[in-house]
Scaffold this active site. Structure first.
Site, PDB file in Angstrom:
ATOM      1  N   SER A 162       0.815  -1.206   0.000  1.00  0.00           N
ATOM      2  CA  SER A 162       0.000   0.000   0.000  1.00  0.00           C
ATOM      3  C   SER A 162       0.847   1.253   0.000  1.00  0.00           C
ATOM      4  O   SER A 162       1.966   1.258   0.513  1.00  0.00           O
ATOM      5  CB  SER A 162      -0.893  -0.009   1.240  1.00  0.00           C
ATOM      6  OG  SER A 162      -1.454   1.264   1.459  1.00  0.00           O
TER       7      SER A 162
ATOM      8  N   TYR B 261      -1.808  -0.716  10.636  1.00  0.00           N
ATOM      9  CA  TYR B 261      -2.092  -1.313   9.326  1.00  0.00           C
ATOM     10  C   TYR B 261      -0.937  -0.999   8.372  1.00  0.00           C
ATOM     11  O   TYR B 261      -0.359  -1.906   7.757  1.00  0.00           O
ATOM     12  CB  TYR B 261      -3.407  -0.780   8.741  1.00  0.00           C
ATOM     13  CG  TYR B 261      -3.479  -0.972   7.247  1.00  0.00           C
ATOM     14  CD1 TYR B 261      -3.276   0.090   6.377  1.00  0.00           C
ATOM     15  CD2 TYR B 261      -3.702  -2.236   6.710  1.00  0.00           C
ATOM     16  CE1 TYR B 261      -3.295  -0.096   5.004  1.00  0.00           C
ATOM     17  CE2 TYR B 261      -3.726  -2.439   5.342  1.00  0.00           C
ATOM     18  CZ  TYR B 261      -3.516  -1.359   4.495  1.00  0.00           C
ATOM     19  OH  TYR B 261      -3.524  -1.548   3.142  1.00  0.00           O
TER      20      TYR B 261
ATOM     21  N   LYS C 137       2.251  -3.442   6.495  1.00  0.00           N
ATOM     22  CA  LYS C 137       2.654  -3.471   5.086  1.00  0.00           C
ATOM     23  C   LYS C 137       4.154  -3.201   4.961  1.00  0.00           C
ATOM     24  O   LYS C 137       4.861  -3.836   4.174  1.00  0.00           O
ATOM     25  CB  LYS C 137       1.855  -2.440   4.270  1.00  0.00           C
ATOM     26  CG  LYS C 137       0.382  -2.778   4.147  1.00  0.00           C
ATOM     27  CD  LYS C 137       0.155  -4.137   3.495  1.00  0.00           C
ATOM     28  CE  LYS C 137      -1.321  -4.460   3.321  1.00  0.00           C
ATOM     29  NZ  LYS C 137      -1.558  -5.798   2.740  1.00  0.00           N
TER      30      LYS C 137
HETATM   31  C1  WQD Z   1      -9.762   9.224   1.085  1.00  0.00           C
HETATM   32  C2  WQD Z   1     -10.019  10.686   1.369  1.00  0.00           C
HETATM   33  C3  WQD Z   1     -10.487  11.184   3.663  1.00  0.00           C
HETATM   34  C4  WQD Z   1     -14.253   9.038   3.958  1.00  0.00           C
HETATM   35  C5  WQD Z   1      -7.000   4.290   2.661  1.00  0.00           C
HETATM   36  C6  WQD Z   1      -5.928   3.458   3.278  1.00  0.00           C
HETATM   37  C7  WQD Z   1      -4.895   3.092   2.269  1.00  0.00           C
HETATM   38  C8  WQD Z   1      -5.536   2.509   1.046  1.00  0.00           C
HETATM   39  C9  WQD Z   1      -6.623   3.417   0.497  1.00  0.00           C
HETATM   40  C10 WQD Z   1      -5.318   0.107   1.169  1.00  0.00           C
HETATM   41  C11 WQD Z   1      -9.356  11.137   2.655  1.00  0.00           C
HETATM   42  C12 WQD Z   1     -11.683  11.474   2.789  1.00  0.00           C
HETATM   43  C13 WQD Z   1     -13.065   9.560   3.475  1.00  0.00           C
HETATM   44  C14 WQD Z   1     -15.320   9.912   4.289  1.00  0.00           C
HETATM   45  C15 WQD Z   1     -13.963  11.775   3.643  1.00  0.00           C
HETATM   46  N1  WQD Z   1      -6.054   1.227   1.329  1.00  0.00           N
HETATM   47  N2  WQD Z   1     -12.931  10.910   3.330  1.00  0.00           N
HETATM   48  N3  WQD Z   1     -15.124  11.261   4.125  1.00  0.00           N
HETATM   49  O1  WQD Z   1      -7.436   7.197   3.866  1.00  0.00           O
HETATM   50  O2  WQD Z   1      -6.631   7.832   1.500  1.00  0.00           O
HETATM   51  O3  WQD Z   1      -6.440   5.486   2.255  1.00  0.00           O
HETATM   52  O4  WQD Z   1      -7.556   3.627   1.532  1.00  0.00           O
HETATM   53  O5  WQD Z   1      -4.252  -0.019   0.685  1.00  0.00           O
HETATM   54  O6  WQD Z   1      -4.061   2.138   2.881  1.00  0.00           O
HETATM   55  O7  WQD Z   1      -5.302   4.236   4.258  1.00  0.00           O
HETATM   56  O8  WQD Z   1      -8.692   6.442   1.794  1.00  0.00           O
HETATM   57  O9  WQD Z   1     -11.069   6.498   1.165  1.00  0.00           O
HETATM   58  O10 WQD Z   1     -10.470   6.483   3.633  1.00  0.00           O
HETATM   59  O11 WQD Z   1     -10.064   8.520   2.291  1.00  0.00           O
HETATM   60  O12 WQD Z   1     -13.805  13.003   3.503  1.00  0.00           O
HETATM   61  O13 WQD Z   1     -16.426   9.500   4.719  1.00  0.00           O
HETATM   62  O14 WQD Z   1     -11.421  10.861   1.552  1.00  0.00           O
HETATM   63  O15 WQD Z   1     -10.315  12.227   4.615  1.00  0.00           O
HETATM   64  O16 WQD Z   1      -8.879  12.461   2.459  1.00  0.00           O
HETATM   65  P1  WQD Z   1      -7.275   6.850   2.421  1.00  0.00           P
HETATM   66  P2  WQD Z   1     -10.158   6.920   2.256  1.00  0.00           P
END
Ligand code: WQD
Length: 348
Positions: A137, A162, A166
């Site tokens: 990741s 997490y 990785k």
């Molecule tokens: C994306 C953006 C949130 C939900 C995660 C894992 C990473 C990878 C991808 C596996 C952020 C914003 C989110 C919501 C929001 N997974 N958000 N409201 O955190 O970039 O990465 O998924 O490999 O390991 O960490 O993904 O989709 O949670 O968030 O505003 O209800 O959307 O703040 O900026 P993230 P995410």
């Protein structure tokens, strides 16, 4: 009959896919079967459902062999490999991946993600399985100043257990590579996987309240969730919301098939490398929302709320190495991915 992927001995290549009923795993199984590989799935259904197997069969007309095994059970894993000594490769997806949950329950993540990896790799050694692909990741990078992120970017201290599993997983692979006479592996560092198969027969199945952005968007549009909360709009970005590299899961699945082809064709007995899988383009939350509204025709109910702990401002991939090492690049756009997510949501 699709083109069959043949080993030197003219038999069909058999590939173990752990977590093969999960989101990225199931899409990869589809692409492997489309290319003629014989697939064996291990999945303990901790973050997936058995009916995904039917979706895979509906798309490819082939139901993969499936075993419900807890990969942290060393005896059960050893027993599986004893009866599957003809594997040509392994793609290891099976792991817990909820960043927030890993912070509140670190031991659950270290135990599951690391014990399962070691149990499998011990059998890789015992049965001399040559080709191994690891689901890693972009979280291994932490918050970087230099963008886009390349594979030689520093791996800062992981911001969650997490992400740490990785980083440790990649270290384990590299140490095994250095100590082996025959072992080829690639660690694929995903950016933000989104979207669903074009058939809408498989897709992301978040169990409970979605932690990730896109499933929360589609469930809000479908009326399952009241309102999307946008975590912060005071980041140092053009519109103040976080920027991420959203990659279509079908592009991601094809990168795994390409990685397997690269490994199996490699003459060298040993090989280890890491490759970023992203589009190379960053999109802000507000851009994702606007694109979703355009492709779906839905007006999304959302509200700006305070930042989420642990979020970084901006992350998107340098895709040069993926093109060089895998001869692979993404084909789908953000709009394609969001429309496929919406079609999948409507099919549920
Ligand atoms: C994306 C953006 C949130 C939900 C995660 C894992 C990473 C990878 C991808 C596996 C952020 C914003 C989110 C919501 C929001 N997974 N958000 N409201 O955190 O970039 O990465 O998924 O490999 O390991 O960490 O993904 O989709 O949670 O968030 O505003 O209800 O959307 O703040 O900026 P993230 P995410």
């Amino acid at each position: 009959m699709p083109f069959q992927s043949l080993t030197q001995s003219n038999t069909f290549m058999k590939i173990l896919v752990t977590g093969g009923l999960g989101y990225i795993g199931s899409h990869t199984v589809v692409e492997l079967q489309n290319k003629g590989y014989k697939v064996v799935i291990i999945d303990n259904l901790s973050n997936s459902r058995l009916f995904v197997l039917d979706g895979i069969e509906a798309i490819t007309n082939t139901k993969p062999e499936y075993h419900n095994i807890d990969l942290t059970n060393q005896e059960a894993v050893n027993q599986f490999f004893k009866t599957h000594q003809d594997l040509d490769g392994i793609i290891h997806f099976a792991a817990y991946k909820a960043v927030g949950e890993s912070i509140s329950q670190p031991l659950k993540y270290y135990q599951n993600n690391l014990f399962s990896l070691v149990n499998i790799l011990q059998n890789v050694k015992t049965y001399n399985i040559k080709n191994f692909i690891f689901s890693s990741s972009c979280t291994v990078y932490g918050e970087l100043k230099q963008l886009p992120i390349t594979e030689s970017s520093p791996k800062l201290k992981a911001k969650s257990p997490y992400g740490n599993t990785k980083q440790i997983g990649e270290d384990i692979l590299e140490d095994l590579y250095k100590s082996s006479k025959q072992f080829k592996a690639i660690a694929l560092r995903y950016f933000n996987p989104i979207g669903a198969h074009k058939s809408a027969k498989i897709g992301e199945l978040p169990l409970g309240v979605p932690q990730n952005l896109v499933p929360y968007i589609t469930q809000t549009a479908a009326g399952i969730r009241e309102q999307l909360q946008v975590f912060g709009d005071t980041y140092p970005t053009p519109d103040g919301t976080c920027i991420r590299d959203y990659i279509h899961v079908e592009d991601l699945a094809l990168a795994h098939v390409k990685s397997l082809e690269v490994l199996t064709k490699k003459e060298a007995a040993t090989f280890y490398d890491t490759v970023n899988l992203g589009t190379g383009t960053g999109s802000s939350i507000l851009e994702v929302i606007k694109t979703f509204e355009t492709v779906s025709g839905q007006i999304l109910n959302y509200k700006i709320v305070p930042k989420r702990q642990g979020d970084i401002s901006t992350a998107f991939a340098d895709t040069t190495k993926a093109k060089q090492v895998l001869d692979w690049e993404t084909k789908y756009t953000l709009a394609d991915a969001l429309l496929s997510s919406w079609n999948w949501q409507k099919s549920l």
